[in-house]
Design an enzyme around this catalytic site. Structure first.
Site, PDB file in Angstrom:
ATOM      1  N   ARG A 111       0.747  -0.984  -0.154  1.00  0.00           N
ATOM      2  CA  ARG A 111      -0.009  -0.087  -0.154  1.00  0.00           C
ATOM      3  C   ARG A 111       0.931   1.381  -0.082  1.00  0.00           C
ATOM      4  O   ARG A 111       1.618   1.486   0.802  1.00  0.00           O
ATOM      5  CB  ARG A 111      -0.867   0.038   1.215  1.00  0.00           C
ATOM      6  CG  ARG A 111      -1.787   1.350   1.412  1.00  0.00           C
ATOM      7  CD  ARG A 111      -2.924   1.295   2.301  1.00  0.00           C
ATOM      8  NE  ARG A 111      -3.977   0.726   1.826  1.00  0.00           N
ATOM      9  CZ  ARG A 111      -5.053   0.846   2.288  1.00  0.00           C
ATOM     10  NH1 ARG A 111      -5.406   1.656   3.281  1.00  0.00           N
ATOM     11  NH2 ARG A 111      -5.987   0.109   1.735  1.00  0.00           N
ATOM     12  N   HIS A 138      -7.276   0.772  -6.798  1.00  0.00           N
ATOM     13  CA  HIS A 138      -7.459   0.178  -5.632  1.00  0.00           C
ATOM     14  C   HIS A 138      -8.196  -1.243  -6.180  1.00  0.00           C
ATOM     15  O   HIS A 138      -9.248  -1.291  -5.898  1.00  0.00           O
ATOM     16  CB  HIS A 138      -8.531   0.909  -4.478  1.00  0.00           C
ATOM     17  CG  HIS A 138      -8.454   0.108  -3.109  1.00  0.00           C
ATOM     18  ND1 HIS A 138      -7.607  -1.070  -2.880  1.00  0.00           N
ATOM     19  CD2 HIS A 138      -8.984   0.647  -2.016  1.00  0.00           C
ATOM     20  CE1 HIS A 138      -7.844  -1.152  -1.505  1.00  0.00           C
ATOM     21  NE2 HIS A 138      -8.471  -0.382  -1.038  1.00  0.00           N
ATOM     22  N   GLN A 141     -10.387  -3.864  -3.927  1.00  0.00           N
ATOM     23  CA  GLN A 141     -11.406  -3.216  -3.469  1.00  0.00           C
ATOM     24  C   GLN A 141     -12.654  -3.542  -4.397  1.00  0.00           C
ATOM     25  O   GLN A 141     -13.622  -4.218  -3.928  1.00  0.00           O
ATOM     26  CB  GLN A 141     -11.319  -1.679  -3.100  1.00  0.00           C
ATOM     27  CG  GLN A 141     -12.705  -0.984  -2.713  1.00  0.00           C
ATOM     28  CD  GLN A 141     -12.723  -1.584  -1.314  1.00  0.00           C
ATOM     29  OE1 GLN A 141     -12.245  -1.514  -0.362  1.00  0.00           O
ATOM     30  NE2 GLN A 141     -14.177  -2.041  -1.015  1.00  0.00           N
ATOM     31  N   ASP A 229     -17.203   7.650  -1.923  1.00  0.00           N
ATOM     32  CA  ASP A 229     -16.107   7.423  -1.056  1.00  0.00           C
ATOM     33  C   ASP A 229     -15.704   8.777  -0.488  1.00  0.00           C
ATOM     34  O   ASP A 229     -16.199   9.804  -0.909  1.00  0.00           O
ATOM     35  CB  ASP A 229     -14.841   7.001  -2.170  1.00  0.00           C
ATOM     36  CG  ASP A 229     -13.437   6.461  -1.179  1.00  0.00           C
ATOM     37  OD1 ASP A 229     -13.374   6.553  -0.283  1.00  0.00           O
ATOM     38  OD2 ASP A 229     -12.313   6.411  -2.090  1.00  0.00           O
ATOM     39  N   CYS A 270     -16.414   1.953   0.059  1.00  0.00           N
ATOM     40  CA  CYS A 270     -15.219   0.932   0.421  1.00  0.00           C
ATOM     41  C   CYS A 270     -14.667   1.120   1.950  1.00  0.00           C
ATOM     42  O   CYS A 270     -14.076   0.162   2.508  1.00  0.00           O
ATOM     43  CB  CYS A 270     -14.135   1.428  -0.313  1.00  0.00           C
ATOM     44  SG  CYS A 270     -13.415   3.020  -0.134  1.00  0.00           S
ATOM     45  N   ARG A 298     -13.863  -8.428   0.948  1.00  0.00           N
ATOM     46  CA  ARG A 298     -12.278  -8.194   0.666  1.00  0.00           C
ATOM     47  C   ARG A 298     -11.685  -9.505   1.108  1.00  0.00           C
ATOM     48  O   ARG A 298     -10.583  -9.919   0.340  1.00  0.00           O
ATOM     49  CB  ARG A 298     -11.904  -7.211   1.575  1.00  0.00           C
ATOM     50  CG  ARG A 298     -12.388  -5.581   1.173  1.00  0.00           C
ATOM     51  CD  ARG A 298     -11.955  -5.196   0.044  1.00  0.00           C
ATOM     52  NE  ARG A 298     -10.672  -4.993   0.164  1.00  0.00           N
ATOM     53  CZ  ARG A 298      -9.524  -4.166   0.408  1.00  0.00           C
ATOM     54  NH1 ARG A 298     -10.206  -3.070   1.016  1.00  0.00           N
ATOM     55  NH2 ARG A 298      -8.526  -4.014   0.410  1.00  0.00           N
TER      56      ARG A 298
HETATM   57  N1  NVA Z   1     -10.003   6.889  -1.670  1.00  0.00           N
HETATM   58  C1  NVA Z   1      -9.394   6.448  -0.161  1.00  0.00           C
HETATM   59  C2  NVA Z   1      -9.747   5.044  -0.156  1.00  0.00           C
HETATM   60  C3  NVA Z   1      -9.539   4.569   1.229  1.00  0.00           C
HETATM   61  C4  NVA Z   1      -9.525   2.904   0.912  1.00  0.00           C
HETATM   62  C5  NVA Z   1      -8.108   6.764   0.078  1.00  0.00           C
HETATM   63  O1  NVA Z   1      -7.205   6.501  -0.897  1.00  0.00           O
HETATM   64  O2  NVA Z   1      -7.782   7.252   1.162  1.00  0.00           O
HETATM   65  N1   CP Z   2     -11.313  -0.126   2.060  1.00  0.00           N
HETATM   66  C1   CP Z   2     -10.117   0.032   2.469  1.00  0.00           C
HETATM   67  O1   CP Z   2      -8.946  -0.212   1.832  1.00  0.00           O
HETATM   68  O2   CP Z   2     -10.055   0.141   3.769  1.00  0.00           O
HETATM   69  P1   CP Z   2      -8.613   0.344   4.630  1.00  0.00           P
HETATM   70  O3   CP Z   2      -7.910   1.680   4.295  1.00  0.00           O
HETATM   71  O4   CP Z   2      -9.206  -0.067   6.156  1.00  0.00           O
HETATM   72  O5   CP Z   2      -7.668  -0.864   4.292  1.00  0.00           O
END
Ligand code: NVA
Ligand code: CP
Length: 311
Positions: A111, A138, A141, A229, A270, A298
């Site tokens: 990540r 992502h 997801q 989101d 998500c 997930r």
């Molecule tokens: N768009 C959000 C998704 C989190 C799972 C982010 O990147 O923070």
């Molecule tokens: N949806 C998602 O990826 O959640 P986290 O940021 O908690 O992993």
């Protein structure tokens, strides 16, 4: 794992973006995810003796826990690494990190808020690399989201879905999913927050049914699913929070907006969510919401990805 997926060329089986796969390959992964969900307590242990390294440069709850539980339920083990605590955070190269991890473990999930790092890691590693979210996409997801949609609304091909809010990383993967799973996607995003032109151009070249506008009511018309989101992603500066809150205010998914969608429409997010910002509490906590099914899926979707990549 299906014949379709086993035909993939030799070399590590990376899972970087949905666009790298055919619709048939992604469908085979979803079929495997459904099977793994049904056999959760009795299933085989295809990852016995295998270890997954999980590198987090950004926070996580769902990705962190679902990947670790997934690999353990498949018989394997996980090492969770915070990039801050790794030499990577002190300037060790991605290439050296990839080479070293390739000697210790059998797969890497990353990540990061720099997609280039993910691609460099995949280029240098001799083991599979999985995208656990970048600032651009992502894909894990979306596998869970498609699985969840189909559990509630049946086959997704030909159905209409709506995205309301920021044209961010999750939106980009939604666009790729629309092309690969053949559904129709309307996105309503404020000016300046549309999905990246590169993603929209790709969708157009693929012949995907993806339209972008600015009006949430237009986007949700006849939609079987409304998705949103957070207005501020982890890769965005906190300094933008106030400006974004005012720009995005008309894009909140309210009960009134849900009423404009198709009868029986579901709501997806998500997570993590911000009640009173991108979604009204009565929507995310109401009967149309499937957000916790999404979160659970997930686990199952990633098991399918892990088994395919690392078995
Ligand atoms: N768009 C959000 C998704 C989190 C799972 C982010 O990147 O923070
Ligand atoms: N949806 C998602 O990826 O959640 P986290 O940021 O908690 O992993």
């Amino acid at each position: 794992m299906s014949a379709v997926l086993s035909l993939r060329a030799s070399g590590p089986r990376h899972f970087l973006d949905l666009k790298d796969f055919s619709g048939a390959e992604l469908r085979a992964l979803l079929d495997s995810a459904i099977n793994l969900k049904h056999t959760r307590r009795t299933g085989k242990k295809p990852l016995t003796g295998k270890t997954l390294a999980m590198i987090f440069e950004k926070p996580s709850t769902r990705t962190r826990v679902s990947f670790e539980v997934a690999v353990k339920e498949l018989g394997g083990d996980a090492v969770v690494l915070s990039a801050r605590e790794m030499q990577l955070g002190r300037g060790e190269t991605i290439e050296d990190t990839a080479n070293v991890l390739s000697r210790f473990v059998h797969g890497i999930m990353l990540r990061t808020d720099a997609a280039t790092k993910l691609h460099d890691l995949a280029r240098c590693a001799s083991i599979p690399v999985i995208n656990g979210l970048t600032e651009l996409s992502h894909p894990c997801q979306l596998m869970a989201d498609i699985m969840t949609f189909e559990e509630h609304k049946g086959p997704i091909a030909g159905q209409k879905l709506a995205w309301v809010g920021d044209g961010n990383n999750v939106a980009a993967s939604f666009i790729e999913a629309a092309a690969r799973f053949n559904f129709s996607l309307r996105l309503a995003c404020p000016a300046g927050y549309m999905p990246r032109a590169e993603v929209l151009d790709w969708a157009k070249a693929e012949g995907a049914d993806v339209q972008v506008g600015a009006d949430p009511a237009w986007a949700v018309e006849n939609a079987a699913c409304v998705v949103t989101d957070t207005w501020l992603s982890m890769s965005d500066s906190e300094d933008q929070a106030a400006a974004r809150a005012s720009t995005f205010a008309p894009y909140q998914v309210t009960a009134g907006l849900m009423e404009k969608a198709a009868k029986g429409a579901i709501f997806q997010h998500c997570l993590p969510a911000h009640r009173g910002e991108e979604v009204a509490a009565e929507v995310i906590d109401g009967p149309a919401s499937v957000v916790f099914d999404e979160a659970e899926n997930r686990l199952h979707a990633q098991k399918a990805i892990l088994a395919w990549a690392m078995e």
